[in-house]
Scaffold this motif. Sequence first.
Motif, PDB file in Angstrom:
ATOM      1  N   ALA A 147       3.227   4.562  -9.518  1.00  0.00           N
ATOM      2  CA  ALA A 147       2.236   5.558  -9.087  1.00  0.00           C
ATOM      3  C   ALA A 147       0.908   5.363  -9.827  1.00  0.00           C
ATOM      4  O   ALA A 147      -0.167   5.353  -9.231  1.00  0.00           O
ATOM      5  CB  ALA A 147       2.760   6.971  -9.319  1.00  0.00           C
ATOM      6  N   GLU A 149       5.237  10.873  -5.743  1.00  0.00           N
ATOM      7  CA  GLU A 149       3.985  10.538  -6.424  1.00  0.00           C
ATOM      8  C   GLU A 149       3.636   9.063  -6.253  1.00  0.00           C
ATOM      9  O   GLU A 149       2.461   8.709  -6.145  1.00  0.00           O
ATOM     10  CB  GLU A 149       4.157  10.879  -7.909  1.00  0.00           C
ATOM     11  CG  GLU A 149       2.881  11.057  -8.649  1.00  0.00           C
ATOM     12  CD  GLU A 149       3.104  11.756  -9.983  1.00  0.00           C
ATOM     13  OE1 GLU A 149       3.455  12.941  -9.993  1.00  0.00           O
ATOM     14  OE2 GLU A 149       2.928  11.107 -11.020  1.00  0.00           O
ATOM     15  N   ALA A 150       4.668   8.196  -6.248  1.00  0.00           N
ATOM     16  CA  ALA A 150       4.420   6.760  -6.136  1.00  0.00           C
ATOM     17  C   ALA A 150       3.808   6.386  -4.786  1.00  0.00           C
ATOM     18  O   ALA A 150       3.265   5.301  -4.621  1.00  0.00           O
ATOM     19  CB  ALA A 150       5.720   5.976  -6.353  1.00  0.00           C
ATOM     20  N   GLN A 151       3.882   7.303  -3.820  1.00  0.00           N
ATOM     21  CA  GLN A 151       3.305   7.043  -2.491  1.00  0.00           C
ATOM     22  C   GLN A 151       1.859   7.497  -2.380  1.00  0.00           C
ATOM     23  O   GLN A 151       1.275   7.404  -1.296  1.00  0.00           O
ATOM     24  CB  GLN A 151       4.114   7.764  -1.410  1.00  0.00           C
ATOM     25  CG  GLN A 151       5.570   7.389  -1.381  1.00  0.00           C
ATOM     26  CD  GLN A 151       5.740   5.905  -1.267  1.00  0.00           C
ATOM     27  OE1 GLN A 151       5.212   5.294  -0.348  1.00  0.00           O
ATOM     28  NE2 GLN A 151       6.423   5.301  -2.216  1.00  0.00           N
ATOM     29  N   GLY A 152       1.304   8.054  -3.459  1.00  0.00           N
ATOM     30  CA  GLY A 152      -0.059   8.583  -3.352  1.00  0.00           C
ATOM     31  C   GLY A 152      -0.095   9.858  -2.518  1.00  0.00           C
ATOM     32  O   GLY A 152       0.941  10.500  -2.312  1.00  0.00           O
ATOM     33  N   TRP A 174       2.770  13.337  -1.372  1.00  0.00           N
ATOM     34  CA  TRP A 174       2.700  14.789  -1.612  1.00  0.00           C
ATOM     35  C   TRP A 174       2.770  15.564  -0.310  1.00  0.00           C
ATOM     36  O   TRP A 174       3.291  16.676  -0.265  1.00  0.00           O
ATOM     37  CB  TRP A 174       1.439  15.135  -2.408  1.00  0.00           C
ATOM     38  CG  TRP A 174       1.576  14.636  -3.802  1.00  0.00           C
ATOM     39  CD1 TRP A 174       1.247  13.403  -4.268  1.00  0.00           C
ATOM     40  CD2 TRP A 174       2.154  15.332  -4.915  1.00  0.00           C
ATOM     41  NE1 TRP A 174       1.578  13.290  -5.592  1.00  0.00           N
ATOM     42  CE2 TRP A 174       2.122  14.456  -6.016  1.00  0.00           C
ATOM     43  CE3 TRP A 174       2.693  16.607  -5.077  1.00  0.00           C
ATOM     44  CZ2 TRP A 174       2.617  14.813  -7.278  1.00  0.00           C
ATOM     45  CZ3 TRP A 174       3.172  16.970  -6.339  1.00  0.00           C
ATOM     46  CH2 TRP A 174       3.135  16.085  -7.417  1.00  0.00           C
ATOM     47  N   THR A 223      -0.473   2.182  -7.429  1.00  0.00           N
ATOM     48  CA  THR A 223      -1.139   3.001  -6.403  1.00  0.00           C
ATOM     49  C   THR A 223      -2.531   3.411  -6.878  1.00  0.00           C
ATOM     50  O   THR A 223      -3.512   3.280  -6.154  1.00  0.00           O
ATOM     51  CB  THR A 223      -0.287   4.246  -6.072  1.00  0.00           C
ATOM     52  OG1 THR A 223       1.042   3.826  -5.758  1.00  0.00           O
ATOM     53  CG2 THR A 223      -0.860   5.016  -4.885  1.00  0.00           C
ATOM     54  N   ASP A 250      13.501   6.989  -1.623  1.00  0.00           N
ATOM     55  CA  ASP A 250      12.726   5.779  -1.860  1.00  0.00           C
ATOM     56  C   ASP A 250      12.358   5.153  -0.514  1.00  0.00           C
ATOM     57  O   ASP A 250      13.243   4.751   0.244  1.00  0.00           O
ATOM     58  CB  ASP A 250      13.588   4.807  -2.681  1.00  0.00           C
ATOM     59  CG  ASP A 250      12.831   3.567  -3.094  1.00  0.00           C
ATOM     60  OD1 ASP A 250      11.780   3.271  -2.489  1.00  0.00           O
ATOM     61  OD2 ASP A 250      13.296   2.885  -4.023  1.00  0.00           O
ATOM     62  N   LEU A 258       9.048   4.266 -11.044  1.00  0.00           N
ATOM     63  CA  LEU A 258       8.247   4.797  -9.942  1.00  0.00           C
ATOM     64  C   LEU A 258       6.983   5.473 -10.449  1.00  0.00           C
ATOM     65  O   LEU A 258       5.930   5.407  -9.822  1.00  0.00           O
ATOM     66  CB  LEU A 258       9.089   5.749  -9.107  1.00  0.00           C
ATOM     67  CG  LEU A 258      10.013   4.979  -8.172  1.00  0.00           C
ATOM     68  CD1 LEU A 258      11.243   5.778  -7.830  1.00  0.00           C
ATOM     69  CD2 LEU A 258       9.257   4.599  -6.910  1.00  0.00           C
ATOM     70  N   TYR A 259       7.081   6.159 -11.590  1.00  0.00           N
ATOM     71  CA  TYR A 259       5.858   6.726 -12.171  1.00  0.00           C
ATOM     72  C   TYR A 259       4.895   5.599 -12.561  1.00  0.00           C
ATOM     73  O   TYR A 259       3.687   5.707 -12.368  1.00  0.00           O
ATOM     74  CB  TYR A 259       6.174   7.603 -13.394  1.00  0.00           C
ATOM     75  CG  TYR A 259       6.671   8.979 -13.038  1.00  0.00           C
ATOM     76  CD1 TYR A 259       5.931   9.813 -12.200  1.00  0.00           C
ATOM     77  CD2 TYR A 259       7.871   9.462 -13.537  1.00  0.00           C
ATOM     78  CE1 TYR A 259       6.383  11.090 -11.868  1.00  0.00           C
ATOM     79  CE2 TYR A 259       8.332  10.740 -13.213  1.00  0.00           C
ATOM     80  CZ  TYR A 259       7.589  11.549 -12.379  1.00  0.00           C
ATOM     81  OH  TYR A 259       8.030  12.806 -12.054  1.00  0.00           O
ATOM     82  N   ASN A 285      13.007  14.374  -6.592  1.00  0.00           N
ATOM     83  CA  ASN A 285      12.556  13.688  -7.796  1.00  0.00           C
ATOM     84  C   ASN A 285      11.088  13.319  -7.551  1.00  0.00           C
ATOM     85  O   ASN A 285      10.779  12.450  -6.725  1.00  0.00           O
ATOM     86  CB  ASN A 285      13.420  12.443  -7.995  1.00  0.00           C
ATOM     87  CG  ASN A 285      13.065  11.702  -9.249  1.00  0.00           C
ATOM     88  OD1 ASN A 285      11.912  11.723  -9.675  1.00  0.00           O
ATOM     89  ND2 ASN A 285      14.040  11.034  -9.839  1.00  0.00           N
ATOM     90  N   ILE A 286      10.210  13.999  -8.264  1.00  0.00           N
ATOM     91  CA  ILE A 286       8.791  13.958  -7.927  1.00  0.00           C
ATOM     92  C   ILE A 286       8.206  12.544  -7.993  1.00  0.00           C
ATOM     93  O   ILE A 286       7.319  12.188  -7.222  1.00  0.00           O
ATOM     94  CB  ILE A 286       7.996  14.933  -8.815  1.00  0.00           C
ATOM     95  CG1 ILE A 286       8.563  16.363  -8.674  1.00  0.00           C
ATOM     96  CG2 ILE A 286       6.516  14.929  -8.465  1.00  0.00           C
ATOM     97  CD1 ILE A 286       8.604  16.921  -7.269  1.00  0.00           C
ATOM     98  N   ALA A 287       8.731  11.720  -8.887  1.00  0.00           N
ATOM     99  CA  ALA A 287       8.212  10.347  -9.025  1.00  0.00           C
ATOM    100  C   ALA A 287       8.226   9.591  -7.697  1.00  0.00           C
ATOM    101  O   ALA A 287       7.324   8.812  -7.408  1.00  0.00           O
ATOM    102  CB  ALA A 287       9.036   9.573 -10.055  1.00  0.00           C
ATOM    103  N   PHE A 288       9.273   9.821  -6.912  1.00  0.00           N
ATOM    104  CA  PHE A 288       9.410   9.071  -5.668  1.00  0.00           C
ATOM    105  C   PHE A 288       8.310   9.424  -4.673  1.00  0.00           C
ATOM    106  O   PHE A 288       7.919   8.599  -3.847  1.00  0.00           O
ATOM    107  CB  PHE A 288      10.797   9.311  -5.035  1.00  0.00           C
ATOM    108  CG  PHE A 288      11.904   8.618  -5.789  1.00  0.00           C
ATOM    109  CD1 PHE A 288      12.364   9.109  -6.995  1.00  0.00           C
ATOM    110  CD2 PHE A 288      12.469   7.450  -5.294  1.00  0.00           C
ATOM    111  CE1 PHE A 288      13.384   8.464  -7.691  1.00  0.00           C
ATOM    112  CE2 PHE A 288      13.492   6.792  -5.982  1.00  0.00           C
ATOM    113  CZ  PHE A 288      13.942   7.307  -7.187  1.00  0.00           C
TER     114      PHE A 288
END
Lengths: 276, 276
Positions: free
Chosen positions: B107, A65-68, A72, B111, A24, B103-104, A60-63
């Motif tokens: 996103a 993805e939440a960054q735009g 990634w 975001t 995070d 977090l999703y 954990n992909i959500a963390f």
Amino acid sequence: MTREQLFEQILLKKSYLCVGLDTDPKKLPEHLLDTEDPVLEFNRQIIEATADLCVAYKPNIAFYEAQGPRGWISLEKTLQYIPKEIFTIADAKRGDIGNTSELYARAFFETLKFDSVTVAPYMGADSVKPFLVQGGKWVILLALTSNSGSQDFQMLKLADGSEEYLFEQVLRESSTWATAGQMMYVVGATQAEYVQRVRKLVPNHFLLVPGVGAQGGSLEEISRLGMNQQCGLLVNSSRGIIYASSGRDFAERAREAALQIQQEMEGYLEQYVQHL
Amino acid sequence: MTREQLFEQILLKKSYLCVGLDTDPKKLPEHLLDTEDPVLEFNRQIIEATADLCVAYKPNIAFYEAQGPRGWISLEKTLQYIPKEIFTIADAKRGDIGNTSELYARAFFETLKFDSVTVAPYMGADSVKPFLVQGGKWVILLALTSNSGSQDFQMLKLADGSEEYLFEQVLRESSTWATAGQMMYVVGATQAEYVQRVRKLVPNHFLLVPGVGAQGGSLEEISRLGMNQQCGLLVNSSRGIIYASSGRDFAERAREAALQIQQEMEGYLEQYVQHL
């Protein structure tokens, strides 16, 4: 990665620890914030400090993805720091109609080169099978999750006279879709009382076990009840390891937390896995 | 966007069409391939050609995710081309433990600024509720999907003496988590025979209906059986519109395909919605 290769790593490292990279940006140690990619730098140091103690990493992909888009990029670069003998899990909980699941499989297996991805079962066979086409790649299907909401639907009893819960039907049905060399199941450590029911249906599959630590599950209990002759468990810890300290010593403290779990695991491996 | 604003748009445009932006880089017209961002250029022209005929756009997130970071950039920029009175749906089918679902939600709502996101119900209340915190933002929960795999678990009968299917329990239980102003449900057009059972449990909710067109569902049938007094339907078409032609005339042909659906919808709105 094959099941045999994974088991080999478990024996070698005397560990079935999966380190969850739930990174995070709001929880990073301050001294990392002026690096070019603080999330990546954090992950790099965590990996360096724990790679000899664990057999899997689970971003954990959500963390990310939440960054735009830049999340990634951090994720893609993080994977490059993970030694290739360590199993990688995209904790993404995807699942959609066939042509869409194919694209998710492409995203995680080809673009990002993960070994496995977590998948939600609600949409059934044709939403899961597109993830099963590639050799050495794995589906980790949600069965009985660690959260309180697992009671809402997963624990509903079915009217087929079997006295089975929905999660048991998910195990029974989905275990016909693939071998134990292509599929694993998510079973929360908080669900230890049901692990024997899980093992009746899928004795040979690996289980990915979240919920030890912050969520209150017991490593001893899940190990005693859930292990099989190839260990059959990957037990995840995220917050307990990566946020063991929020200071300059975060990597060192992460290593200590991982080491403590690894040593406990070494004992259970000796006690419960016949091959040792 | 509120339910009233959405209904207003439906009345204004005489349409409840959702255009699915399942934009596959492998299916783009050749003449777009040397633009800077072919996916974005394709979406831009599709949006320009159809914006007066539809009330929602639904990017299928898998198609963007499969492209890695640049897919997320295309997605972010695509949203900027969508007029703000048009409802936006992130078709992502997410859902995880609470802190991860948060977090999703960040996103997709913060975001990327979507109005709504599709969510899978398997993990229960605490996996869905984090998506429900923001005013004007929506959860679109999977109930009865359009694919063949919907038979595997969604159609299992429950042992509570109710003779209900799992998808009905999902509707019954989840409709206590939020109002019809915060939640919609995915119900496939291929499931028309069950739409009356859906409407018994959620008479006032909007349904997002995929499966018309390529998947074989009937617009007439789902409209007759599924509409309520605020229309209550968003019917999606993806491939039938965006891939109506693979040539230089793709946008023009997309408009024709959308217009044909809109005109059919205008008839059903007059026939079935009392406010007209």
